[in-house]
Design a protein around this motif. Structure first.
Motif, PDB file in Angstrom:
ATOM      1  N   SER A  32      52.052-100.524 -94.740  1.00  0.00           N
ATOM      2  CA  SER A  32      52.328-100.326 -93.318  1.00  0.00           C
ATOM      3  C   SER A  32      53.165 -99.062 -93.157  1.00  0.00           C
ATOM      4  O   SER A  32      53.889 -98.661 -94.063  1.00  0.00           O
ATOM      5  N   SER A  33      53.045 -98.432 -92.019  1.00  0.00           N
ATOM      6  CA  SER A  33      53.805 -97.222 -91.733  1.00  0.00           C
ATOM      7  C   SER A  33      54.027 -97.119 -90.234  1.00  0.00           C
ATOM      8  O   SER A  33      53.178 -97.529 -89.448  1.00  0.00           O
ATOM      9  N   SER A  34      55.177 -96.590 -89.867  1.00  0.00           N
ATOM     10  CA  SER A  34      55.431 -96.361 -88.445  1.00  0.00           C
ATOM     11  C   SER A  34      55.812 -94.905 -88.201  1.00  0.00           C
ATOM     12  O   SER A  34      56.249 -94.546 -87.122  1.00  0.00           O
ATOM     13  N   SER A  35      55.629 -94.077 -89.207  1.00  0.00           N
ATOM     14  CA  SER A  35      55.976 -92.671 -89.090  1.00  0.00           C
ATOM     15  C   SER A  35      54.694 -91.841 -88.986  1.00  0.00           C
ATOM     16  O   SER A  35      54.097 -91.472 -89.996  1.00  0.00           O
ATOM     17  N   PHE A  36      54.279 -91.592 -87.765  1.00  0.00           N
ATOM     18  CA  PHE A  36      53.084 -90.781 -87.544  1.00  0.00           C
ATOM     19  C   PHE A  36      53.112 -90.202 -86.146  1.00  0.00           C
ATOM     20  O   PHE A  36      53.781 -90.706 -85.260  1.00  0.00           O
ATOM     21  N   TRP A  37      52.406 -89.107 -85.969  1.00  0.00           N
ATOM     22  CA  TRP A  37      52.214 -88.513 -84.658  1.00  0.00           C
ATOM     23  C   TRP A  37      50.924 -87.717 -84.682  1.00  0.00           C
ATOM     24  O   TRP A  37      50.426 -87.358 -85.735  1.00  0.00           O
ATOM     25  N   ALA A  38      50.389 -87.492 -83.519  1.00  0.00           N
ATOM     26  CA  ALA A  38      49.117 -86.778 -83.419  1.00  0.00           C
ATOM     27  C   ALA A  38      49.353 -85.365 -82.903  1.00  0.00           C
ATOM     28  O   ALA A  38      50.167 -85.141 -82.010  1.00  0.00           O
ATOM     29  N   LEU A  39      48.628 -84.426 -83.490  1.00  0.00           N
ATOM     30  CA  LEU A  39      48.617 -83.034 -83.051  1.00  0.00           C
ATOM     31  C   LEU A  39      47.159 -82.675 -82.809  1.00  0.00           C
ATOM     32  O   LEU A  39      46.423 -82.391 -83.749  1.00  0.00           O
ATOM     33  N   GLY A  40      46.718 -82.765 -81.559  1.00  0.00           N
ATOM     34  CA  GLY A  40      45.309 -82.533 -81.268  1.00  0.00           C
ATOM     35  C   GLY A  40      44.466 -83.590 -81.960  1.00  0.00           C
ATOM     36  O   GLY A  40      44.634 -84.774 -81.747  1.00  0.00           O
ATOM     37  N   GLN A  41      43.564 -83.166 -82.833  1.00  0.00           N
ATOM     38  CA  GLN A  41      42.708 -84.088 -83.585  1.00  0.00           C
ATOM     39  C   GLN A  41      43.243 -84.371 -84.991  1.00  0.00           C
ATOM     40  O   GLN A  41      42.538 -84.902 -85.828  1.00  0.00           O
ATOM     41  N   MET A  42      44.501 -84.003 -85.258  1.00  0.00           N
ATOM     42  CA  MET A  42      45.098 -84.213 -86.572  1.00  0.00           C
ATOM     43  C   MET A  42      46.154 -85.301 -86.473  1.00  0.00           C
ATOM     44  O   MET A  42      47.009 -85.270 -85.598  1.00  0.00           O
ATOM     45  N   LEU A  43      46.094 -86.266 -87.359  1.00  0.00           N
ATOM     46  CA  LEU A  43      47.106 -87.309 -87.442  1.00  0.00           C
ATOM     47  C   LEU A  43      48.059 -86.925 -88.564  1.00  0.00           C
ATOM     48  O   LEU A  43      47.646 -86.751 -89.708  1.00  0.00           O
ATOM     49  N   THR A  44      49.320 -86.755 -88.234  1.00  0.00           N
ATOM     50  CA  THR A  44      50.331 -86.361 -89.201  1.00  0.00           C
ATOM     51  C   THR A  44      51.084 -87.615 -89.635  1.00  0.00           C
ATOM     52  O   THR A  44      51.546 -88.375 -88.799  1.00  0.00           O
ATOM     53  N   LEU A  45      51.172 -87.823 -90.938  1.00  0.00           N
ATOM     54  CA  LEU A  45      51.772 -89.033 -91.477  1.00  0.00           C
ATOM     55  C   LEU A  45      53.090 -88.731 -92.164  1.00  0.00           C
ATOM     56  O   LEU A  45      53.248 -87.705 -92.801  1.00  0.00           O
TER      57      LEU A  45
END
Length: 101
Positions: free
Chosen positions: A36-49
């Protein structure tokens, strides 16, 4: 119910509206690793983990850069909590990791 097909979508934004995701990677013995992870954000069509640098998931990604990302629905929170890592780290949890395919 088991899904028998996948649907590919192309949203204009990757906002998923959930605070947690599940990452699936392959262990060295070819078994599945689910984290499980809760550290992510989206930049356009890229998901940054973001993730722990000392965990099995990062080790798997460094060896074989492929993963599956799933966003569980709210009613699955107990199952997600059951696999979460609740250790208190003895050193900083996050370090910079560059992974490229």
């Amino acid at each position: 119910m088991i899904a028998t097909e996948h649907i590919t979508i192309h949203p204009s934004s990757l906002y998923v509206g959930t605070p947690v995701m599940l990452l699936g990677t392959e262990n060295p013995d070819r078994s599945a690793n689910l984290a499980s992870s809760s550290s992510f954000w989206a930049l356009g069509q890229m998901l940054t983990l973001g993730g722990r640098s000392d965990g099995q998931t990062i080790a798997n990604l460094l060896r074989r850069p492929g993963l599956t990302v799933n966003f569980p629905s709210p009613q699955h929170w107990r199952a997600v909590e059951a696999i979460a890592d609740h250790r208190v780290p003895s050193r900083p949890r996050f370090e910079v990791q560059w992974i490229s395919a």
